[in-house]
Scaffold this motif. Sequence first.
Motif, PDB file in Angstrom:
ATOM      1  N   HIS A  63      78.164 -18.811   4.814  1.00 48.64           N
ATOM      2  CA  HIS A  63      79.142 -19.181   5.842  1.00 48.64           C
ATOM      3  C   HIS A  63      79.674 -20.585   5.503  1.00 48.64           C
ATOM      4  O   HIS A  63      79.411 -21.548   6.218  1.00 48.64           O
ATOM      5  CB  HIS A  63      78.422 -19.164   7.197  1.00 48.64           C
ATOM      6  CG  HIS A  63      79.301 -19.240   8.411  1.00 48.64           C
ATOM      7  ND1 HIS A  63      79.939 -18.156   8.945  1.00 48.64           N
ATOM      8  CD2 HIS A  63      79.620 -20.278   9.216  1.00 48.64           C
ATOM      9  CE1 HIS A  63      80.602 -18.517  10.039  1.00 48.64           C
ATOM     10  NE2 HIS A  63      80.428 -19.814  10.223  1.00 48.64           N
TER      11      HIS A  63
ATOM     12  N   TYR B 209      87.180 -15.820   9.373  1.00 44.63           N
ATOM     13  CA  TYR B 209      87.238 -15.421  10.785  1.00 44.63           C
ATOM     14  C   TYR B 209      88.494 -15.925  11.486  1.00 44.63           C
ATOM     15  O   TYR B 209      88.731 -15.588  12.646  1.00 44.63           O
ATOM     16  CB  TYR B 209      85.989 -15.923  11.518  1.00 44.63           C
ATOM     17  CG  TYR B 209      84.716 -15.381  10.881  1.00 44.63           C
ATOM     18  CD1 TYR B 209      84.299 -14.065  11.129  1.00 44.63           C
ATOM     19  CD2 TYR B 209      83.984 -16.148   9.990  1.00 44.63           C
ATOM     20  CE1 TYR B 209      83.163 -13.560  10.512  1.00 44.63           C
ATOM     21  CE2 TYR B 209      82.848 -15.643   9.373  1.00 44.63           C
ATOM     22  CZ  TYR B 209      82.449 -14.353   9.637  1.00 44.63           C
ATOM     23  OH  TYR B 209      81.334 -13.840   9.018  1.00 44.63           O
TER      24      TYR B 209
ATOM     25  N   TYR C 176      81.898  -9.868  14.604  1.00 47.77           N
ATOM     26  CA  TYR C 176      82.168  -9.130  13.381  1.00 47.77           C
ATOM     27  C   TYR C 176      80.883  -8.540  12.793  1.00 47.77           C
ATOM     28  O   TYR C 176      80.839  -7.388  12.361  1.00 47.77           O
ATOM     29  CB  TYR C 176      82.820 -10.066  12.353  1.00 47.77           C
ATOM     30  CG  TYR C 176      83.429  -9.336  11.186  1.00 47.77           C
ATOM     31  CD1 TYR C 176      84.757  -8.916  11.215  1.00 47.77           C
ATOM     32  CD2 TYR C 176      82.665  -9.044  10.048  1.00 47.77           C
ATOM     33  CE1 TYR C 176      85.316  -8.237  10.152  1.00 47.77           C
ATOM     34  CE2 TYR C 176      83.214  -8.360   8.977  1.00 47.77           C
ATOM     35  CZ  TYR C 176      84.542  -7.959   9.035  1.00 47.77           C
ATOM     36  OH  TYR C 176      85.091  -7.269   7.974  1.00 47.77           O
TER      37      TYR C 176
ATOM     38  N   LEU D 273      90.745 -13.804  13.464  1.00 50.00           N
ATOM     39  CA  LEU D 273      90.082 -13.078  14.553  1.00 50.00           C
ATOM     40  C   LEU D 273      89.864 -13.950  15.785  1.00 50.00           C
ATOM     41  O   LEU D 273      89.437 -13.461  16.837  1.00 50.00           O
ATOM     42  CB  LEU D 273      88.713 -12.562  14.076  1.00 50.00           C
ATOM     43  CG  LEU D 273      88.718 -11.811  12.743  1.00 50.00           C
ATOM     44  CD1 LEU D 273      87.300 -11.488  12.306  1.00 50.00           C
ATOM     45  CD2 LEU D 273      89.523 -10.518  12.871  1.00 50.00           C
TER      46      LEU D 273
ATOM     47  N   ALA E 192      83.106 -15.456  16.642  1.00 52.96           N
ATOM     48  CA  ALA E 192      83.834 -14.415  15.904  1.00 52.96           C
ATOM     49  C   ALA E 192      82.908 -13.771  14.866  1.00 52.96           C
ATOM     50  O   ALA E 192      82.953 -12.558  14.654  1.00 52.96           O
ATOM     51  CB  ALA E 192      85.053 -15.029  15.223  1.00 52.96           C
ATOM     52  N   ALA E 193      82.081 -14.605  14.246  1.00 52.80           N
ATOM     53  CA  ALA E 193      81.167 -14.083  13.223  1.00 52.80           C
ATOM     54  C   ALA E 193      80.148 -13.122  13.849  1.00 52.80           C
ATOM     55  O   ALA E 193      79.862 -12.063  13.285  1.00 52.80           O
ATOM     56  CB  ALA E 193      80.457 -15.228  12.519  1.00 52.80           C
TER      57      ALA E 193
ATOM     58  N   GLU F 115      84.142 -19.805   6.840  1.00 52.45           N
ATOM     59  CA  GLU F 115      84.732 -19.907   8.176  1.00 52.45           C
ATOM     60  C   GLU F 115      86.166 -19.394   8.202  1.00 52.45           C
ATOM     61  O   GLU F 115      86.597 -18.786   9.188  1.00 52.45           O
ATOM     62  CB  GLU F 115      84.672 -21.364   8.646  1.00 52.45           C
ATOM     63  CG  GLU F 115      83.247 -21.861   8.857  1.00 52.45           C
ATOM     64  CD  GLU F 115      83.198 -23.268   9.453  1.00 52.45           C
ATOM     65  OE1 GLU F 115      84.206 -23.723  10.029  1.00 52.45           O
ATOM     66  OE2 GLU F 115      82.147 -23.915   9.334  1.00 52.45           O
TER      67      GLU F 115
ATOM     68  N   THR G 158      84.247 -20.012  15.814  1.00 53.62           N
ATOM     69  CA  THR G 158      84.071 -19.284  14.559  1.00 53.62           C
ATOM     70  C   THR G 158      82.747 -18.526  14.560  1.00 53.62           C
ATOM     71  O   THR G 158      82.682 -17.373  14.139  1.00 53.62           O
ATOM     72  CB  THR G 158      84.104 -20.264  13.365  1.00 53.62           C
ATOM     73  OG1 THR G 158      85.289 -21.030  13.460  1.00 53.62           O
ATOM     74  CG2 THR G 158      84.077 -19.524  12.053  1.00 53.62           C
TER      75      THR G 158
END
Length: 585
Positions: free
Chosen positions: A162, A265, A327, A268, A323-324, A262, A320
Amino acid sequence: MNSTIAYLTTQLEAALVAAFGPDLAGTDPVLVPTTNPKFGDYQANVALSLAKRLQDKPRAIAEALVAKLEVSDCCEPPAIAGPGFINLKLRTDYLQDQLRQMHQSDRLGVAPTSAPQRVIVDFSSPNIAKEMHVGHLRTTIIGDSLARLLEFRGHDVLRLNHVGDWGTQFGMLITHLRDVCPEAITDASTVDIGDLVAFYRQAKQRFDAEDDFKERSRQAVVELQAGDESARKAWQVLCDQSRREFQQLYDRMDIRITERGESFYNPLLADVVADLKASGLLVEDQGAQCVFLEGFTNKEGNPLPLIIQKSDGAYNYATTDLAAIRYRTQQDRAERVIYVVDAGQANHFTQVFQVARRAGWVPEGVELIHVPFGVVKGDDGKKFKTRSGDTVRLKDLLDEAVRRAQSDVENRLQQEERQESPEFIRHAAETIGMAAVKYADLSQNRTSDYIFNYDRMLALQGNTAPYMLYAYVRVQGISRKGDIDWSQLQQTVPVDLDDETEFALARHLLQLDEVILAVEADLLPNRLCQYLFELSQKFNQFYDRCPILQADEPKRTSRLVLADLTARTIQLGLSLLGISVLERM
Ligand code: ARG
């Protein structure tokens, strides 16, 4: 081969039901390895923990339980000790049978999991345009080791990097690049912009000193976010350069990892905010979009907000990570997500995990786990720094470990009056240096701070990589001397366990699967290190006491089997820590 502890647990559970009725189904028999071999191998403490519930004396409960316990296939008759401990001692023929199975198994008797999961390990994750430094050492080593162990158990592991490849700091970096190296942006071929750390420092200096530069940097951020081609290209150049440098370190440390930074994402984030709004979690506070957290309060005792979108519309680190999570649970279908990140970020993870759960993105049974670790300190107990007070670059740290390992090897060769090729010395030094750095870190309980010390990690004695590598080399020495082909070693009679040291070594070897299962559950690799250290000690005691090549058959073969099992166990255990062995050193 079955895990002995798992089998005994099942039998104890059945006996609890048989003795006290179906209400006790699923009761934990509290089975633990004994601390003193005098009491056998395992001890079940359930009689004590049930006394209150069953309103009886623990000893009476233990007696009733033992009367129903069926373990004669692997244990001597159980004994009740003290107020009501149930002591179990494994039978010698059972141990011999287990050793035979272990010896025949490629996996040394460690079965793949019966419940494979999709696991994500988020580790390493340095920031672009900054150097990987000592702060990234622990996450990289611990994360890689956990991934290896989970893969060995048969889980489907996705290793994710990440990387911090997005954010306002790119404004100044892009602007500086445009000024000092414009050809990097127009030229299609890769341009080397040199030392990125110096580059970062210069950009920062200008940002703080020059108003015009600052203004152009702000503009560059806007351009980058809007997808402007020149800004994108500059960003790409910076990321590529970092990536090449990171990759060199990963290659050297034998670490595989997939980059999903990062920036991935970015598209998103708007959706994440919309989703939070739809679920009614979002509250506007002084122009910012926030989620108020449960159980977190500020100094005044008011609920603390997690800011998701600032008043100027910008997203942040937490957005972020949300969002991660969304996902990873929805697209990757991860069932266990492991974040190997320093303990300083514990609050951040508690907060984003809570928000993600409340938003309904985390299905029942899916685990989000922050695996924290302490900071790397110098001998003075302060943060590990260079002499001049700078952060230690990871590359320099590895170079120094290898340099010192090399001088150790050269000294030893001189003492032993051995001649070896430069290639041999170089390879041994690189392997030992890397092993020492990794092992020293992994052998500490990761939750505590860790004192970095080259001399200690490279010592041939103690709980160190060189000690373990040496035990392995010792066994290889036996095979060279006796011209033994390990792959042809046939076990004809049961392993001889007459000598105390043979027995202790065999017992320890058979605990490998228990240790691996424990690390899989609690994600503490230091347990595996401790196991390997004790194994090497037990092997050395056996080796000092029992002649191997000089012994008569069938003892000779029996002892060779124990030596072979030890070497293979060390090799496997170290490989799960990301450490390779040497045949000679
Ligand atoms: N780049 C961050 C840092 O250097 C670590 C990222 C950890 N992973 C995550 N999903 N937040 O501090």
